[in-house]
Motif scaffolding. Structure first.
Motif, PDB file in Angstrom:
ATOM      1  N   PRO A 168      44.086  64.634  69.328  1.00 39.55           N
ATOM      2  CA  PRO A 168      42.566  65.084  68.490  1.00 39.55           C
ATOM      3  C   PRO A 168      42.801  66.504  68.136  1.00 39.55           C
ATOM      4  CG  PRO A 168      42.109  63.852  70.379  1.00 39.55           C
ATOM      5  CD  PRO A 168      43.895  64.484  70.214  1.00 39.55           C
ATOM      6  N   GLY A 169      42.128  66.588  67.065  1.00 43.01           N
ATOM      7  CA  GLY A 169      42.356  68.754  66.392  1.00 43.01           C
ATOM      8  C   GLY A 169      43.343  68.837  65.310  1.00 43.01           C
ATOM      9  N   LYS A 170      43.684  67.554  65.372  1.00 43.50           N
ATOM     10  CA  LYS A 170      45.322  67.742  64.362  1.00 43.50           C
ATOM     11  C   LYS A 170      46.197  68.187  64.807  1.00 43.50           C
ATOM     12  CE  LYS A 170      42.217  67.157  60.165  1.00 43.50           C
ATOM     13  NZ  LYS A 170      41.991  66.478  58.833  1.00 43.50           N
ATOM     14  N   ARG A 171      46.853  68.800  66.297  1.00 51.16           N
ATOM     15  CA  ARG A 171      47.617  69.173  66.556  1.00 51.16           C
ATOM     16  C   ARG A 171      48.553  68.704  66.833  1.00 51.16           C
ATOM     17  NH1 ARG A 171      49.448  70.724  72.017  1.00 51.16           N
ATOM     18  NH2 ARG A 171      46.894  69.604  72.567  1.00 51.16           N
ATOM     19  N   SER A 172      50.148  68.656  66.981  1.00 55.03           N
ATOM     20  CA  SER A 172      51.277  68.713  66.795  1.00 55.03           C
ATOM     21  C   SER A 172      51.402  67.969  68.326  1.00 55.03           C
ATOM     22  CB  SER A 172      51.732  68.549  65.425  1.00 55.03           C
ATOM     23  OG  SER A 172      51.635  68.451  64.857  1.00 55.03           O
ATOM     24  N   LEU A 173      52.225  67.448  68.336  1.00 52.35           N
ATOM     25  CA  LEU A 173      53.507  67.545  69.583  1.00 52.35           C
ATOM     26  C   LEU A 173      54.367  67.412  70.280  1.00 52.35           C
ATOM     27  CD1 LEU A 173      51.585  64.780  71.946  1.00 52.35           C
ATOM     28  CD2 LEU A 173      50.735  67.456  72.519  1.00 52.35           C
ATOM     29  N   GLY A 174      54.720  69.266  70.504  1.00 47.99           N
ATOM     30  CA  GLY A 174      56.409  68.883  70.795  1.00 47.99           C
ATOM     31  C   GLY A 174      57.192  69.238  69.640  1.00 47.99           C
ATOM     32  N   TRP A 175      56.785  69.723  68.615  1.00 47.67           N
ATOM     33  CA  TRP A 175      57.941  69.813  67.374  1.00 47.67           C
ATOM     34  C   TRP A 175      58.152  71.571  67.157  1.00 47.67           C
ATOM     35  CZ3 TRP A 175      60.337  65.903  66.835  1.00 47.67           C
ATOM     36  CH2 TRP A 175      59.436  64.725  66.357  1.00 47.67           C
ATOM     37  N   ARG A 176      57.090  72.153  67.527  1.00 51.96           N
ATOM     38  CA  ARG A 176      57.207  73.499  67.328  1.00 51.96           C
ATOM     39  C   ARG A 176      57.219  74.325  69.103  1.00 51.96           C
ATOM     40  NH1 ARG A 176      58.877  75.130  62.817  1.00 51.96           N
ATOM     41  NH2 ARG A 176      57.896  73.529  60.881  1.00 51.96           N
ATOM     42  N   GLU A 177      56.238  73.505  70.052  1.00 46.27           N
ATOM     43  CA  GLU A 177      56.399  74.709  71.092  1.00 46.27           C
ATOM     44  C   GLU A 177      55.825  73.167  72.146  1.00 46.27           C
ATOM     45  OE1 GLU A 177      51.204  75.194  70.535  1.00 46.27           O
ATOM     46  OE2 GLU A 177      52.880  77.431  70.537  1.00 46.27           O
ATOM     47  N   LEU A 178      56.155  73.912  73.765  1.00 46.55           N
ATOM     48  CA  LEU A 178      55.560  73.071  74.946  1.00 46.55           C
ATOM     49  C   LEU A 178      54.638  72.195  74.361  1.00 46.55           C
ATOM     50  CD1 LEU A 178      56.850  71.981  77.031  1.00 46.55           C
ATOM     51  CD2 LEU A 178      56.137  73.865  78.513  1.00 46.55           C
ATOM     52  N   SER A 179      54.512  70.989  75.562  1.00 45.73           N
ATOM     53  CA  SER A 179      52.742  69.849  75.093  1.00 45.73           C
ATOM     54  C   SER A 179      52.901  69.689  76.215  1.00 45.73           C
ATOM     55  CB  SER A 179      52.526  70.193  73.448  1.00 45.73           C
ATOM     56  OG  SER A 179      52.554  70.706  72.822  1.00 45.73           O
ATOM     57  N   VAL A 180      51.688  69.707  76.544  1.00 46.06           N
ATOM     58  CA  VAL A 180      51.698  68.406  78.042  1.00 46.06           C
ATOM     59  C   VAL A 180      49.895  67.807  77.301  1.00 46.06           C
ATOM     60  CG1 VAL A 180      50.847  68.277  80.598  1.00 46.06           C
ATOM     61  CG2 VAL A 180      52.463  69.858  80.033  1.00 46.06           C
ATOM     62  N   GLU A 181      50.365  66.668  77.874  1.00 45.14           N
ATOM     63  CA  GLU A 181      49.252  65.650  77.030  1.00 45.14           C
ATOM     64  C   GLU A 181      48.984  64.878  78.334  1.00 45.14           C
ATOM     65  OE1 GLU A 181      48.802  61.547  74.388  1.00 45.14           O
ATOM     66  OE2 GLU A 181      50.818  62.083  74.650  1.00 45.14           O
ATOM     67  N   ASP A 182      47.870  64.576  78.989  1.00 46.93           N
ATOM     68  CA  ASP A 182      47.609  64.160  80.404  1.00 46.93           C
ATOM     69  C   ASP A 182      46.338  62.918  80.126  1.00 46.93           C
ATOM     70  OD1 ASP A 182      46.990  64.250  82.590  1.00 46.93           O
ATOM     71  OD2 ASP A 182      45.045  65.456  83.135  1.00 46.93           O
ATOM     72  N   SER A 183      47.463  61.907  80.931  1.00 43.60           N
ATOM     73  CA  SER A 183      47.040  60.544  81.070  1.00 43.60           C
ATOM     74  C   SER A 183      46.997  59.528  79.554  1.00 43.60           C
ATOM     75  CB  SER A 183      45.317  60.255  81.771  1.00 43.60           C
ATOM     76  OG  SER A 183      45.179  60.521  82.720  1.00 43.60           O
ATOM     77  N   PRO A 184      48.231  59.989  78.755  1.00 43.53           N
ATOM     78  CA  PRO A 184      48.543  59.727  77.454  1.00 43.53           C
ATOM     79  C   PRO A 184      47.800  57.834  77.351  1.00 43.53           C
ATOM     80  CG  PRO A 184      50.299  59.419  78.227  1.00 43.53           C
ATOM     81  CD  PRO A 184      49.496  60.178  79.229  1.00 43.53           C
ATOM     82  N   SER A 185      47.350  57.773  75.649  1.00 47.69           N
ATOM     83  CA  SER A 185      47.239  56.247  75.580  1.00 47.69           C
ATOM     84  C   SER A 185      47.192  55.590  73.977  1.00 47.69           C
ATOM     85  CB  SER A 185      45.870  56.202  75.220  1.00 47.69           C
ATOM     86  OG  SER A 185      44.592  56.904  74.832  1.00 47.69           O
ATOM     87  N   SER A 186      48.606  56.637  74.101  1.00 50.77           N
ATOM     88  CA  SER A 186      49.536  56.115  73.024  1.00 50.77           C
ATOM     89  C   SER A 186      50.377  54.913  72.267  1.00 50.77           C
ATOM     90  CB  SER A 186      49.975  57.433  72.198  1.00 50.77           C
ATOM     91  OG  SER A 186      50.763  57.706  72.955  1.00 50.77           O
ATOM     92  N   ASP A 187      50.793  54.746  73.653  1.00 51.05           N
ATOM     93  CA  ASP A 187      51.030  53.511  73.859  1.00 51.05           C
ATOM     94  C   ASP A 187      51.018  52.798  75.728  1.00 51.05           C
ATOM     95  OD1 ASP A 187      52.623  54.683  75.892  1.00 51.05           O
ATOM     96  OD2 ASP A 187      53.858  55.383  74.310  1.00 51.05           O
ATOM     97  N   ALA A 188      51.935  51.523  75.774  1.00 47.98           N
ATOM     98  CA  ALA A 188      51.234  51.028  76.777  1.00 47.98           C
ATOM     99  C   ALA A 188      52.577  51.292  78.244  1.00 47.98           C
ATOM    100  CB  ALA A 188      51.204  49.411  76.401  1.00 47.98           C
ATOM    101  N   SER A 189      53.192  52.772  77.540  1.00 51.60           N
ATOM    102  CA  SER A 189      54.028  52.893  79.068  1.00 51.60           C
ATOM    103  C   SER A 189      53.777  52.830  80.185  1.00 51.60           C
ATOM    104  CB  SER A 189      55.188  53.987  78.316  1.00 51.60           C
ATOM    105  OG  SER A 189      54.205  55.385  77.925  1.00 51.60           O
TER     106      SER A 189
END
Length: 514
Positions: free
Chosen positions: A133-154
């Motif tokens: 949310p907020g159109k922030r991309s993950l991982g391409w430019r800098e380190l990112s951490v996602e807490d309790s992600p819901s993008s897939d069923a992993s």
């Protein structure tokens, strides 16, 4: 059902409060531990994923053989991470705690990423949304951490992204590391056990403190209750000596001690009133006089222990020619102990004048009037009805000093009123004129009472009135004097519709027998 004591209720309330606080403390401890572990996991993931990404050769991304090498490297890295975690925790964890290591290359200007290597073969080739949310991309430019992600069923618990750069420092891919919930299961169990122990220890300490506190709070109340029980048993020497606390219990103690003192005073006063009432009962005639040819009955009912009504009989010139019977009924204004004292003095003056000097009952009343005027401190007045009966000629002479009218029921059924002939005693220094004398015929009935009878009111405020009494006499005119007395008193009680008597009631009944 056994009543629950105040101490038990207080203890129960304090225990519930303390258990609630202990439970809240345990929950807060658990949440704080969870948050701390989550933050530590994120920090570990950040540091670890950077290290793993730094060892990836960007050349492995360009060919299938290089991707095979990349996949093997990811497996070795996962095994090394599991060993590292096991060593840190001091116990082995299942391999699924490090759920996955994934390498993604950007597609669609970085909005999505395609998996080119993964520990799970079924993930290779899949596309994943790389935006938050907020159109922030993950991982391409800098380190990112996602807490309790819901993008897939992993089922990842924490997910970290870090860019993979070429020799020029340009991001060409991203490494994703997934930590599964099992990573924290053992830590949460330890946190839960610690929270439970905190709850149990806090509860035990709270029980001891609340038991002591409830005893301290309940002890003054129990002392007051014990004092009240003692007072209820008639023990009026009780005195509470609780420590001064300057609060409501202190005020309750002071009020209780004052109440006991007041009760002792009231009890002494009541004994005095009871003694006065006992004396007054002995001042009234014990039995009605026997007069040849007549049936006579009288009685009084006081609304308080003592009252201001009075009736009596006197024999004039007893045993001599012209012997007569004098009768009197009087009503002191008001009722209670004060009226009783005035009535006692009036009786004393009547006894002295009639019995010792054999004066006319009418002359004695004139003297009583002057005496009451002389002693104005009484501030009261007395109504009186006095009469004499000559049994030889059945002559009836009478006077009424402001008294309630008497009723004369003739044998013919006619009712005559004997209204007041003067004002009450103790008002003006003037003689009270007598009423017109008359002869009593066989069957005639005379009823004289105090205004407590005729003025008794029903709940609607209506007085009984002389008319209702006269109607009763007509309907019940041939009864004995005592039965007539009981009937009139019963009529007054029935009209009042309550046992609460507001004024003294006195009635005298005289019947000439046939």
């Amino acid at each position: 059902m056994t009543p629950v004591s105040y101490r038990s209720r207080l203890l129960g309330g304090l225990l519930l409060l303390s258990l609630g606080l202990a439970g809240a403390a345990a929950v807060l401890l658990f949440l704080a531990f969870e948050e701390n572990e989550r933050e530590e996991a994120q920090a570990w993931m950040q540091a670890t994923v950077v290290q793993v990404a730094a060892r990836i050769d960007p050349a492995w991304l360009a060919s299938p053989a290089g991707r095979e090498t990349l996949t093997g490297y990811l497996r070795e890295a996962r095994e090394a991470l599991v060993r590292e975690v096991d060593s840190a925790l001091g116990q082995p964890l299942v391999e699924r705690t490090i759920a996955d290591l994934v390498v993604l290359v950007p597609e669609d200007r970085g909005a999505t990423g395609r998996v080119i290597a993964s520990l799970r073969e079924n993930q290779v080739g899949l596309r994943h949304d790389m935006a938050l949310p907020g159109k922030r991309s993950l991982g391409w430019r800098e380190l990112s951490v996602e807490d309790s992600p819901s993008s897939d069923a992993s089922g990842a618990f924490v997910r970290a992204y870090v860019p993979i750069r070429d020799s020029n420092g340009t991001p060409v891919a991203a490494l994703r590391m997934d930590a599964a919930p099992g990573y924290f299961d053992e830590l949460w169990l330890e946190a839960a056990i610690a929270a439970l122990l905190v709850f149990l220890v806090t509860s035990l300490v709270s029980y001891g403190l609340t038991r002591r506190l409830s005893g301290q709070l309940a002890r003054p109340v129990e002392a007051v209750v014990a004092g009240m029980d003692a007072v209820a048993r008639g023990e009026l020497d009780v005195k509470l000596t609780l420590p001064a606390t300057m609060d409501e219990l202190d005020a309750l103690t002071r009020h209780f001690n004052r109440m006991v003192v007041d009760l002792r005073d009231r009890e002494r006063m009541k004994r005095g009133v009871d003694a006065a009432a006992e004396v007054q009962r002995h001042l009234l005639p014990v039995a009605c006089p026997g007069l040849r040819g007549y049936d006579i009955h009288g009685g009084a009912r006081y609304c308080d222990e003592a009252g201001g009504d009075y009736f009596d009989f006197f024999r004039l010139a007893e045993g001599q020619p012209g012997e007569r019977l004098a009768l009197i009924i009087a009503d002191v204004a008001g009722h209670g102990l004060g009226a009783s004292l005035v009535m006692t003095s009036v009786r004393a003056m009547l006894q002295q004048g009639v019995r010792m000097q054999q004066e006319s009952i009418f002359d004695v009343l004139q003297r009583v009037n002057r005496q009451l005027l002389h002693d104005r401190r009484t501030g009261t007045f007395v109504t009186a009805f006095a009469a004499t009966i000559d049994p030889a000629c059945h002559r009836f002479e009478w006077l009424s000093a402001g008294h309630d009218p008497g009723l004369l029921l003739r044998a013919t059924g006619a009712v005559e009123r004997l209204d007041a002939t003067g004002i009450p005693l103790g008002v003006l220094e003037s003689d009270i004129p007598p009423g017109e004398a008359f002869d009593l015929a066989p069957g005639d009935l005379l009823v004289v009472g105090t205004d407590g009878l005729s003025q008794v009111r029903n709940p609607a405020g209506e007085p009984l009135g002389l008319e209702r009494i006269a109607a009763l006499l007509r309907a019940d005119g041939q009864c004995s004097a005592e039965d007539t007395w009981e009937a009139v008193m019963g009529l007054a009680r029935a009209h009042q519709e309550t046992d609460l008597q507001e004024d003294d009631m006195t009635l005298m009944v005289v019947r000439r027998e046939n």
